[in-house]
Design a protein around this motif. Structure first.
Motif, PDB file in Angstrom:
ATOM      1  N   ARG A  88       1.657   6.655  -6.636  1.00 17.63           N
ATOM      2  CA  ARG A  88       0.675   7.732  -7.195  1.00 17.63           C
ATOM      3  C   ARG A  88       1.206   9.165  -6.814  1.00 17.63           C
ATOM      4  NH1 ARG A  88      -2.577   4.515  -4.227  1.00 17.63           N
ATOM      5  NH2 ARG A  88      -2.481   6.091  -2.705  1.00 17.63           N
ATOM      6  N   GLU A  89       1.917   9.532  -5.785  1.00 17.19           N
ATOM      7  CA  GLU A  89       2.535  10.730  -5.350  1.00 17.19           C
ATOM      8  C   GLU A  89       3.621  11.168  -5.778  1.00 17.19           C
ATOM      9  OE1 GLU A  89       1.964  10.888  -1.006  1.00 17.19           O
ATOM     10  OE2 GLU A  89      -0.239  10.402  -1.013  1.00 17.19           O
ATOM     11  N   GLU A 120       0.940  -1.250   0.047  1.00 19.33           N
ATOM     12  CA  GLU A 120      -0.148  -0.042   0.011  1.00 19.33           C
ATOM     13  C   GLU A 120       0.882   1.453   0.031  1.00 19.33           C
ATOM     14  OE1 GLU A 120      -3.890  -2.005   2.383  1.00 19.33           O
ATOM     15  OE2 GLU A 120      -2.068  -0.957   3.339  1.00 19.33           O
ATOM     16  N   ARG A 170       0.900   3.928  -2.991  1.00 14.04           N
ATOM     17  CA  ARG A 170       0.909   5.359  -2.629  1.00 14.04           C
ATOM     18  C   ARG A 170       1.928   6.554  -3.107  1.00 14.04           C
ATOM     19  NH1 ARG A 170       0.696   7.832   3.376  1.00 14.04           N
ATOM     20  NH2 ARG A 170       0.670  10.308   2.937  1.00 14.04           N
TER      21      ARG A 170
END
Length: 76
Positions: free
Chosen positions: A54-55, A47, A51
């Motif tokens: 994505r960021e 996870e 993340r």
């Protein structure tokens, strides 16, 4: 709220958890609920990687990088 039953937990592990619960001033049930809540609130490594992906995805091309380097060198 759903009930959770865990079978075949070794007695020495149960005893350790009971002692830790008592040291925390909690019942075994409250201690285990807190333990589960802490575990469920922490993201897994997968996870976290998703993340971060994505960021931190850059939307810069190699040509943009080369142009920025050339621009920096020209400014010297």
């Amino acid at each position: 709220m759903t009930a959770l039953t865990i079978r075949d937990v070794p007695e020495d592990q149960i005893q350790t958890l009971k002692v830790r619960a008592a040291q925390a001033g909690q019942s075994l049930q409250a201690f285990m609920q807190d333990l589960i809540a802490r575990e469920a609130s922490r993201p897994t490594m997968a996870e976290m990687m998703a993340r971060l992906d994505r960021e931190t995805t850059a939307r810069v091309s190699a040509a943009d990088v080369v142009a920025a380097i050339d621009e920096g060198r020209a400014g010297r």
